[in-house]
Design an enzyme around this catalytic site. Structure first.
Site, PDB file in Angstrom:
ATOM      1  N   CYS A 425       0.874  -1.178   0.000  1.00 57.49           N
ATOM      2  CA  CYS A 425       0.000   0.000   0.000  1.00 57.49           C
ATOM      3  C   CYS A 425       0.903   1.217   0.000  1.00 57.49           C
ATOM      4  O   CYS A 425       2.025   1.172  -0.501  1.00 57.49           O
ATOM      5  CB  CYS A 425      -0.970  -0.027   1.173  1.00 57.49           C
ATOM      6  SG  CYS A 425      -0.173   0.113   2.781  1.00 57.49           S
ATOM      7  N   HIS A 568      -5.337   6.572  -2.760  1.00 59.67           N
ATOM      8  CA  HIS A 568      -5.874   6.683  -1.394  1.00 59.67           C
ATOM      9  C   HIS A 568      -4.953   7.445  -0.454  1.00 59.67           C
ATOM     10  O   HIS A 568      -5.304   7.634   0.725  1.00 59.67           O
ATOM     11  CB  HIS A 568      -6.125   5.287  -0.823  1.00 59.67           C
ATOM     12  CG  HIS A 568      -4.871   4.533  -0.499  1.00 59.67           C
ATOM     13  ND1 HIS A 568      -3.981   4.129  -1.468  1.00 59.67           N
ATOM     14  CD2 HIS A 568      -4.355   4.129   0.687  1.00 59.67           C
ATOM     15  CE1 HIS A 568      -2.973   3.496  -0.895  1.00 59.67           C
ATOM     16  NE2 HIS A 568      -3.167   3.486   0.416  1.00 59.67           N
ATOM     17  N   HIS A 583      -3.282   9.801   4.663  1.00 62.16           N
ATOM     18  CA  HIS A 583      -3.758   8.473   4.266  1.00 62.16           C
ATOM     19  C   HIS A 583      -5.268   8.412   4.486  1.00 62.16           C
ATOM     20  O   HIS A 583      -5.744   8.369   5.622  1.00 62.16           O
ATOM     21  CB  HIS A 583      -3.047   7.410   5.104  1.00 62.16           C
ATOM     22  CG  HIS A 583      -3.220   6.003   4.614  1.00 62.16           C
ATOM     23  ND1 HIS A 583      -4.407   5.321   4.712  1.00 62.16           N
ATOM     24  CD2 HIS A 583      -2.343   5.158   4.019  1.00 62.16           C
ATOM     25  CE1 HIS A 583      -4.264   4.107   4.208  1.00 62.16           C
ATOM     26  NE2 HIS A 583      -3.010   3.985   3.782  1.00 62.16           N
TER      27      HIS A 583
END
Length: 644
Positions: A425, A568, A583
């Site tokens: 991520c 994101h 985030h």
């Protein structure tokens, strides 16, 4: 421009196989011309032709792989499906059925040239688009077999049907218009020859140069330049005028351009550029196959390609004026020059190498100047964030810093065989392992990890920082055998952190970082974030926001440090050097970008209030993810964050 750079990089995948194929085909032609039909020439010709004759198909598959968000065989299959659908629907036999024509020879000649690079590129883009858009599609239970990646080929076929219908009406009109235009420019003398040379190069990306070539090289308008030269039956001083100017460009000009691109490549990328450019220069000089070089820069640096087209037109005009006459059966390379030297239609062939030396220096000087002046992204000069997309220009695997970290991580995680799934991520590696007990948290920390999380089951998360993508790419390169981990002792954690932009550095200075609130909503302590990585301060200190708005703005003046494909999160480097991470939501990386839109680019200067990213709060909630948004200081563990 970023799209064109990515397209150009994707094209390098199929182009990389062409130089050897071109040389094999050229040697076959040379042997056949000297000794007639024989086993050797037939064998070499078939070997080279296997790739050259199917170049458009290679483009369809290669571009579909390169333009996919993640390299996957499914995207390659989608590109192939699109190519087969479009070309089968538009082949002469099928068109004859559509139009009711009894004889295939009566079909519009445009459909004889439909299997070209332009159509290959379109099909590759269709395949990649359908893969990116539909690979995660979820269908009702009754149709669940066709969910996800299985839906990609089906949707691709549907898109390709529409494209085929459009081309059925548009392609003959475009092709016929070019033929008529070509017949007109014949009347313009050397100026017209120059226009032809310019358009010949300019039309290569869309495959329409064949329409012009048919006018000048064959008997469409009574010129038949190529066949007359080979037969030695044309008019001395005239025949060959529509081929001669290609020789100096192909044999000398483009190799000069290749040298300029090599010398301007970054030092760390010269080896990568060398492979493509040397192979392309050899095939251009000896055989006259220029696509490996031309496709290396036509999309990533269109300005250079326009200059190349102009130079080709000038060369064609000068060759007709001098006069110099030479022709070819294959292309304007060294082999055809030697074979045609004694042809009765050849006129002053010795001037071709003289002109070639001139063009070598012209190409080298102009390309070198333009690349430097406008920072053009030729091979070896691509942006760092476009070099890690899974093509032959992937340089993460050659970066020792990340390879060192990747090698240490793999060892600490129990070895390659212990890892069953690897993703990342914005700041951490997300893994599934076979045996969690083999994961050495302390070794991961020594190798540069900011922390390790074990959510449960066989899941492991390794917190690294915003450069985690490069570590993940390097790990994959080692796991697949594309690279080897360097040997040597692991670096100290503080050193690795400084080099790799790991989450938390060892800065002990206490400071209050005062920021504009980047998102509308209720401010809460970081400890309320339902993720230990944030709540325990492993990533760094900060605050969190329960959002009511949908747009994240810059909390201060600075530079975008990183963006992410999933949209994101965003990283920002403030003017005082403070590194921030914003985030949106928890575990929202699993949404694969659905509901997120990044509004800035890496390296972009922003001021307080500049919109950075936008998100759909309802989609986050519907996906079952917490929408709480941490705002973290990455490089000072003793900082305190306050919103104005």
């Amino acid at each position: 421009m970023k799209f064109l750079q990515r397209l150009g990089r994707s094209i390098m995948l199929p182009v990389a196989v062409l130089p050897v194929a071109a040389i094999l085909a050229g040697i076959s032609y040379w042997i056949k011309s000297a000794a007639g039909d024989n086993l050797v020439s037939a064998f070499l010709g078939a070997a080279g032709g296997a790739l050259l004759d199917n170049m458009a198909l290679l483009f369809a598959v290669g571009i579909s792989i390169g333009m996919a968000n993640k390299s996957d065989g499914t995207s390659a299959l989608a590109g192939l499906v699109s190519w087969l659908t479009v070309t089968t629907l538009l082949k002469p036999e099928t068109v004859a059925l559509f139009t009711g024509v009894g004889d295939v020879n009566e079909v519009d000649p445009a459909f004889l040239k439909v299997q070209n690079v332009f159509v290959g590129i379109i099909c590759g883009l269709i395949g990649a688009y359908c893969y990116n858009k539909f690979k995660d599609t979820k269908l009702p239970d009754a149709l669940s077999f066709f969910s996800g990646k299985r839906s990609v080929a089906i949707v691709t076929a549907g898109f390709s049907l529409v494209v085929a219908i459009v081309l059925f009406f548009v392609w003959p009109w475009v092709y016929g218009g070019l033929v008529a235009f070509g017949e007109w420019i014949v009347t313009l003398g050397p100026f017209g020859t120059g226009i032809y040379g310019f358009l010949n190069r300019l039309l290569i990306p869309v495959g329409l140069h064949h329409a012009l070539n048919s006018v000048f090289w064959f008997d469409v308008a009574g010129i038949n330049d190529l066949n007359n030269f080979l037969a030695g039956e044309g008019t001395y001083g005239v025949t060959g005028q529509y081929m001669t100017g290609f020789f100096p460009i192909m044999m000398f000009g483009l190799p000069g351009a290749a040298l300029a691109m090599y010398l301007t490549a970054r030092t760390t990328q010269k080896k990568i550029a060398y492979g493509i450019l040397l192979g392309g220069a050899i095939s251009s000089f000896f055989v006259g196959v220029t696509e490996p070089l031309e496709f290396a820069f036509m999309f990533v640096a269109p300005l250079l390609y326009v200059v190349h087209a102009v130079f080709t037109g000038i060369s064609m005009a000068i060759s007709q004026i001098l006069p110099v006459r030479m022709g070819f059966g294959f292309s304007g390379g060294f082999i055809d020059l030697v074979l045609g030297w004694m042809n009765p239609m050849a006129q002053n062939p010795w001037l071709i190498p003289v002109m070639g030396v001139f063009w070598f220096f012209i190409y080298f000087g102009v390309f070198y100047f333009l690349i430097k002046r406008f920072n053009l992204k030729t091979p070896g000069r691509e942006d760092d964030d476009t070099l890690t997309q899974g093509t032959e220009y992937d340089t993460s695997a050659t970066d020792d810093k990340y390879l060192v970290t990747a090698g240490r991580f793999l060892t600490a995680l129990g070895g390659t065989e212990n890892i069953t799934d690897l993703e990342n991520c914005a700041t951490r590696l997300r893994l599934e392992v076979d045996d969690v007990s083999k994961v050495d948290d302390a070794a991961l920390k020594r190798a540069g990890a900011a922390g390790t999380m074990k959510p449960g089951g066989k899941s492991v998360q390794v917190v690294y920082g915003t450069n985690v993508q490069f570590v993940k790419d390097a790990m994959e390169a080692i796991m697949t055998g594309q690279a080897e981990a360097p040997q040597g002792a692991a670096p100290e954690p503080a050193v690795e952190a400084a080099a790799g932009s790991t989450a938390v550095l060892t800065d002990t200075a206490k400071a209050t970082v005062t920021l504009r609130q980047p998102l509308e909503g209720r401010v809460v302590p970081l400890s309320e974030v339902p993720d230990p990585t944030f709540a325990q301060g492993i990533m760094g200190p900060g605050l969190a926001i329960e959002p009511t708005g949908d747009t994240v703005v810059a909390p201060a003046d600075g530079t975008i440090g990183a963006t992410f494909d999933t949209g994101h999160a965003v990283a920002l480097v403030l003017e005082d050097g403070t590194e921030l991470l914003i985030h949106v939501g928890i575990d929202t990386v699993g949404m694969k970008g659905d509901g997120f839109q990044t509004l800035v680019e890496k390296g972009q200067k922003v001021t307080a209030g500049t919109p950075l990213l936008r998100f759909d709060l309802s989609k986050i909630q519907a996906a079952g993810h917490p929408s709480i948004t941490p705002v973290i200081v990455l490089n000072n563990e003793n900082a305190t964050v306050a919103f104005e």
